[in-house]
Design an enzyme around this catalytic site. Sequence first.
Site, PDB file in Angstrom:
ATOM      1  NE  ARG A   1      -2.625   3.190 -11.383  1.00  7.66           N
ATOM      2  CZ  ARG A   1      -2.402   4.438 -11.032  1.00  7.66           C
ATOM      3  NH1 ARG A   1      -1.870   5.271 -11.875  1.00  7.66           N
ATOM      4  NH2 ARG A   1      -2.700   4.848  -9.826  1.00  7.66           N
TER       5      ARG A   1
ATOM      6  CD  GLU B   1      -0.085  -9.299   1.683  1.00  7.42           C
ATOM      7  OE1 GLU B   1      -0.931  -8.421   1.408  1.00  7.42           O
ATOM      8  OE2 GLU B   1      -0.378 -10.362   2.237  1.00  7.42           O
ATOM      9  N   PRO B   2       4.246  -5.621  -0.902  1.00  6.29           N
ATOM     10  CG  PRO B   2       6.516  -5.143  -1.276  1.00  6.29           C
ATOM     11  CD  PRO B   2       5.589  -6.065  -0.511  1.00  6.29           C
TER      12      PRO B   2
ATOM     13  CE1 TYR C   1      -8.522   1.843  -9.117  1.00  3.22           C
ATOM     14  CE2 TYR C   1      -6.697   1.762 -10.669  1.00  3.22           C
ATOM     15  CZ  TYR C   1      -7.615   1.114  -9.861  1.00  3.22           C
ATOM     16  OH  TYR C   1      -7.600  -0.254  -9.796  1.00  3.22           O
TER      17      TYR C   1
ATOM     18  CE1 TYR D   1      -2.534  -3.381  -8.424  1.00 10.68           C
ATOM     19  CE2 TYR D   1      -1.062  -1.588  -7.840  1.00 10.68           C
ATOM     20  CZ  TYR D   1      -1.689  -2.771  -7.520  1.00 10.68           C
ATOM     21  OH  TYR D   1      -1.461  -3.343  -6.295  1.00 10.68           O
TER      22      TYR D   1
ATOM     23  CB  CYS E   1     -15.387   4.394 -29.454  1.00  7.90           C
ATOM     24  SG  CYS E   1     -14.608   4.502 -31.063  1.00  7.90           S
ATOM     25  CD  GLU E   2     -16.446   3.646 -23.385  1.00  2.69           C
ATOM     26  OE1 GLU E   2     -16.969   4.520 -22.656  1.00  2.69           O
ATOM     27  OE2 GLU E   2     -17.023   2.594 -23.706  1.00  2.69           O
TER      28      GLU E   2
ATOM     29  N   GLY F   1       0.748  -1.246   0.000  1.00  7.86           N
ATOM     30  CA  GLY F   1       0.000   0.000   0.000  1.00  7.86           C
ATOM     31  C   GLY F   1       0.778   1.296   0.000  1.00  7.86           C
TER      32      GLY F   1
HETATM   33  C1  LIG Z   1      -3.315  -4.933  -3.914  1.00  7.84           C
HETATM   34  C2  LIG Z   1      -2.818  -5.591  -2.681  1.00  7.84           C
HETATM   35  C3  LIG Z   1      -1.488  -5.420  -2.274  1.00  7.84           C
HETATM   36  C4  LIG Z   1      -0.509  -4.531  -2.999  1.00  7.84           C
HETATM   37  O1  LIG Z   1      -0.821  -3.184  -2.852  1.00  7.84           O
HETATM   38  P1  LIG Z   1       0.186  -2.061  -3.384  1.00  7.84           P
HETATM   39  O2  LIG Z   1      -0.507  -0.794  -3.121  1.00  7.84           O
HETATM   40  O3  LIG Z   1       0.392  -2.311  -4.831  1.00  7.84           O
HETATM   41  O4  LIG Z   1       1.448  -2.198  -2.610  1.00  7.84           O
HETATM   42  C5  LIG Z   1      -1.074  -6.104  -1.160  1.00  7.84           C
HETATM   43  N1  LIG Z   1      -1.905  -6.919  -0.459  1.00  7.84           N
HETATM   44  C6  LIG Z   1      -3.194  -7.086  -0.826  1.00  7.84           C
HETATM   45  C7  LIG Z   1      -4.061  -7.988  -0.017  1.00  7.84           C
HETATM   46  C8  LIG Z   1      -3.691  -6.431  -1.938  1.00  7.84           C
HETATM   47  O5  LIG Z   1      -4.968  -6.595  -2.291  1.00  7.84           O
END
Ligand SMILES: *Cc1c(COP(=O)(O)O)cnc(C)c1O
Length: 422
Positions: free
Chosen positions: A313, A274-275, A317, A374, A345-346, A238
């Site tokens: 994106r 989990e990056p 977003y 992403y 075409c959007e 995140g």
């Molecule tokens: C998407 C996600 C991530 C990665 O998030 P980043 O913002 O890309 O670092 C990690 N863990 C889970 C459960 C996710 O859904």
Amino acid sequence: MNHFEYRGGVLHAEEVPLDKIADEVGTPFYCYSTATLTRHYRVFAAALPKTALIAFSVKANGNLAVLKTLGNLGAGADVVSAGELKKALAAGIPAQRIVFSGVGKTKEEMRIALDAGIYQFNVEGEPELDALSEVAASLNAKAPVTLRVNPDVDAKTHAKINTGTAETKFGIPWSRAHAAYAHGAKLPGIEIVGVDVHIGSQITELAPFKAAFERVAGLIAELRSKGHRISRADLGGGLGVPYRLDNAPPPDPAAYGSVIAAATKHLDVQLILEPGRLIAANAGILVSRVIYVKPGESKVFLVLDAGMNDLIRPAMYDAHHDILPIREPQPNAPRQRYDVVGPVCETADLFARDRDLPEARGSDLMAIMTAGAYGSVMASAYNARPPAPEVLVHGQQWCVVRPRMTLEALFALDRVPGWLEH
Ligand SMILES: *Cc1c(COP(=O)(O)O)cnc(C)c1O
């Protein structure tokens, strides 16, 4: 920090001029830098204890060559489907470095993951616990489980990627956490090993992380006092990245690492992170050619050959991506405001509105920056446009790591039913 720089008047990926790749591969294409992927992984790893598992979020960039690059550095994988699991394994990432997240794992996916012998399941609710226990017990196995709790912290990011407030579909509500752990501990196929949290993506302040990690630390102490064996804390991903070079950058991985260290230092747990974006976003760009410079009533449109099907994106977003011409502009080059759009075409197929850029001409090459996460993974074939191919650069070497799909392949899986044939 990335390895896309002007050299001799041309934007390069490491030591390879991007116009050369464009000539050989055609446009649009994604281009990733091994050096940037490596650097981001190492900087992040250096901010964490040696025992931490860095499980790269495959959903950010699932190309096998990218996964293998990171796997060779020691990364594990955070997967959210059986498909991502198989890709991570195919890239040579050991099952014991793979964690399985996601709110809708099917029993079939659980079976595949148990057979593979993954490191842990991040379970998001009580019904999922029951299903996993049933599958594991049928295989005479115990599934190692962390429960993803929802700390009810506002990550202050875009609503579509904010996952840690009470009313998102993710995780177990804070008020139900103890009950869920008590339930899991009674199930025959479940071995509780830890706590998991992930509050969102593109988070640009440390305060929400600090709040979430402190809540998790408190929960771990409470769970242990109730007899649960908690040996792991999965703190999710995140951390945001700089999409705009002219804005104050988000906190760096070292600052993030010290927030993690401060919140978890007395816990005696293995940390799992989990990056995704942090590793891959600035390691990739999308290179596209201008098809037309089209005057409008009060605007000028740059129509690119990349579209929202390649990079969604901005449409999804409201994301900002810097755009650089591949040919370095002279410092005093005339400038122009453009709406930079794709051919789809959007109306939403728009990469940038009123963007001040050096004056462009038809057939100029442009780089859409910070597209390594992403980007390609979210591509579609909308408008029957084959998604952009992917190229990986390594020093002077480069390789097409996913070729452009042919138009025939694009509809080769369509079937015409018998009643339409004659
Ligand atoms: C998407 C996600 C991530 C990665 O998030 P980043 O913002 O890309 O670092 C990690 N863990 C889970 C459960 C996710 O859904």
